[in-house]
Write a protein that holds these residues in place. Structure first.
Motif, PDB file in Angstrom:
ATOM      1  N   ALA A   1       0.839  -1.211   0.000  1.00  0.00           N
ATOM      2  CA  ALA A   1       0.000   0.000   0.000  1.00  0.00           C
ATOM      3  C   ALA A   1       0.866   1.250   0.000  1.00  0.00           C
ATOM      4  CB  ALA A   1      -0.939   0.001   1.202  1.00  0.00           C
ATOM      5  N   HIS A   2       1.905   1.268   0.834  1.00  0.00           N
ATOM      6  CA  HIS A   2       2.808   2.424   0.835  1.00  0.00           C
ATOM      7  C   HIS A   2       3.429   2.615  -0.545  1.00  0.00           C
ATOM      8  CE1 HIS A   2       2.551   3.665   4.930  1.00  0.00           C
ATOM      9  NE2 HIS A   2       3.147   2.594   5.444  1.00  0.00           N
ATOM     10  N   TYR A   3       3.838   1.520  -1.166  1.00  0.00           N
ATOM     11  CA  TYR A   3       4.428   1.597  -2.501  1.00  0.00           C
ATOM     12  C   TYR A   3       3.424   2.185  -3.500  1.00  0.00           C
ATOM     13  CZ  TYR A   3       6.166   0.089  -7.048  1.00  0.00           C
ATOM     14  OH  TYR A   3       6.565   0.064  -8.355  1.00  0.00           O
ATOM     15  N   VAL A   4       2.229   1.638  -3.540  1.00  0.00           N
ATOM     16  CA  VAL A   4       1.225   2.061  -4.515  1.00  0.00           C
ATOM     17  C   VAL A   4       0.747   3.489  -4.251  1.00  0.00           C
ATOM     18  CG1 VAL A   4      -1.132   1.620  -5.336  1.00  0.00           C
ATOM     19  CG2 VAL A   4       0.459  -0.291  -5.032  1.00  0.00           C
ATOM     20  N   LEU A   5       0.500   3.807  -2.989  1.00  0.00           N
ATOM     21  CA  LEU A   5      -0.139   5.081  -2.642  1.00  0.00           C
ATOM     22  C   LEU A   5       0.806   6.211  -2.259  1.00  0.00           C
ATOM     23  CD1 LEU A   5      -2.949   3.600  -0.373  1.00  0.00           C
ATOM     24  CD2 LEU A   5      -3.166   4.286  -2.787  1.00  0.00           C
ATOM     25  N   HIS A   6       1.955   5.864  -1.680  1.00  0.00           N
ATOM     26  CA  HIS A   6       2.765   6.894  -1.015  1.00  0.00           C
ATOM     27  C   HIS A   6       4.216   6.972  -1.463  1.00  0.00           C
ATOM     28  CE1 HIS A   6      -0.231   5.587   2.255  1.00  0.00           C
ATOM     29  NE2 HIS A   6      -0.719   6.671   1.684  1.00  0.00           N
TER      30      HIS A   6
ATOM     31  N   SER B   1       5.778   8.320  -3.758  1.00  0.00           N
ATOM     32  CA  SER B   1       6.266   9.632  -4.199  1.00  0.00           C
ATOM     33  C   SER B   1       6.446  10.585  -3.019  1.00  0.00           C
ATOM     34  CB  SER B   1       5.317  10.238  -5.235  1.00  0.00           C
ATOM     35  OG  SER B   1       4.051  10.440  -4.669  1.00  0.00           O
ATOM     36  N   ASP B   2       5.946  10.205  -1.836  1.00  0.00           N
ATOM     37  CA  ASP B   2       6.017  11.062  -0.655  1.00  0.00           C
ATOM     38  C   ASP B   2       7.277  10.858   0.171  1.00  0.00           C
ATOM     39  OD1 ASP B   2       3.492  11.974  -1.359  1.00  0.00           O
ATOM     40  OD2 ASP B   2       2.476  10.529  -0.055  1.00  0.00           O
TER      41      ASP B   2
ATOM     42  N   ILE C   1      -1.578   8.388   6.862  1.00  0.00           N
ATOM     43  CA  ILE C   1      -0.865   7.536   5.903  1.00  0.00           C
ATOM     44  C   ILE C   1      -0.907   6.089   6.372  1.00  0.00           C
ATOM     45  CG2 ILE C   1       1.440   6.982   5.016  1.00  0.00           C
ATOM     46  CD1 ILE C   1       1.943   9.961   4.736  1.00  0.00           C
ATOM     47  N   GLU C   2      -0.683   5.866   7.650  1.00  0.00           N
ATOM     48  CA  GLU C   2      -0.705   4.501   8.186  1.00  0.00           C
ATOM     49  C   GLU C   2      -2.121   3.930   8.154  1.00  0.00           C
ATOM     50  OE1 GLU C   2       1.997   2.741   8.715  1.00  0.00           O
ATOM     51  OE2 GLU C   2       3.086   4.530   8.113  1.00  0.00           O
ATOM     52  N   ARG C   3      -3.101   4.737   8.483  1.00  0.00           N
ATOM     53  CA  ARG C   3      -4.493   4.278   8.466  1.00  0.00           C
ATOM     54  C   ARG C   3      -4.898   3.892   7.036  1.00  0.00           C
ATOM     55  NH1 ARG C   3      -6.548   8.103  11.344  1.00  0.00           N
ATOM     56  NH2 ARG C   3      -7.093   9.447   9.618  1.00  0.00           N
ATOM     57  N   THR C   4      -4.488   4.697   6.068  1.00  0.00           N
ATOM     58  CA  THR C   4      -4.787   4.414   4.668  1.00  0.00           C
ATOM     59  C   THR C   4      -4.120   3.114   4.230  1.00  0.00           C
ATOM     60  OG1 THR C   4      -4.965   6.779   4.209  1.00  0.00           O
ATOM     61  CG2 THR C   4      -4.651   5.351   2.323  1.00  0.00           C
TER      62      THR C   4
END
Length: 173
Positions: A90-95, A97-98, A116-119
């Motif tokens: 999820a971090h890879y897909v969603l975050h 770039s952050d 971010i963690e909840r997402t």
């Protein structure tokens, strides 16, 4: 569909639904349980490493040159490791770039106040316990035991408890 894929195809893997469709197309299920490692191999720039981490750390996602490394605490239970893989994906897909590094502690599991963690938790939950699978087990197979549901989907009872409540079911506390 062939196991080969292009970098352009990875651009389509930006939602839980697209990942679940890819998993179905590639038969990445062992009965009801998603082969999360197999799903992650669809991303040629992600490697998985099982390593001994501090007990308070479930996993990390770190960029190393052109590769992203998902490190999973090899001392944690297999079901926690599976959730960690989903969470880091999820971090890879969603975050990605952050930040170039995400460190996920056991503290962030459950009801994290960090958005971010909840997402990432929500993404992993929907990936490993998709609504159609959970509903099918409950409605069509008449499974009412949270522990049994958890075993069938390869997740912890706590994660399953949270998911069935999220889907509108009442549970015994």
């Amino acid at each position: 569909m062939s196991q080969e894929h292009s970098k352009d195809e990875n651009l389509l893997f930006t939602t839980v639904e697209s990942l679940l469709n890819a998993a179905k197309e590639r038969n990445l299920y062992n009965e009801d349980e998603l082969n999360i490692e197999g799903l992650i191999t669809l991303f040629p720039d992600i490697d998985i490493a099982y390593t001994q981490l501090d007990p308070s750390i479930s996993g990390t996602l770190s960029r190393r040159g052109d590769k992203w490394i998902i490190s999973v605490n090899k001392l944690h239970h297999k079901n926690r490791q599976r959730f960690t893989l989903g969470h880091e994906l999820a971090h890879y897909v969603l975050h990605k770039s952050d930040s170039e590094e995400f460190i996920d502690t056991v503290f962030f599991r459950g009801l994290s106040n960090n958005n971010i963690e909840r997402t990432a938790n929500d993404f992993a939950s929907r990936l490993l316990m998709p609504e159609d699978k959970v509903m099918g087990l409950i409605v069509n197979r008449n499974i009412r035991n949270v522990g049994e549901l958890a075993n069938l989907l390869g997740v912890s009872a706590a994660a399953m408890q949270y998911r069935v409540k999220q889907l509108g079911f009442k549970t015994k506390e």
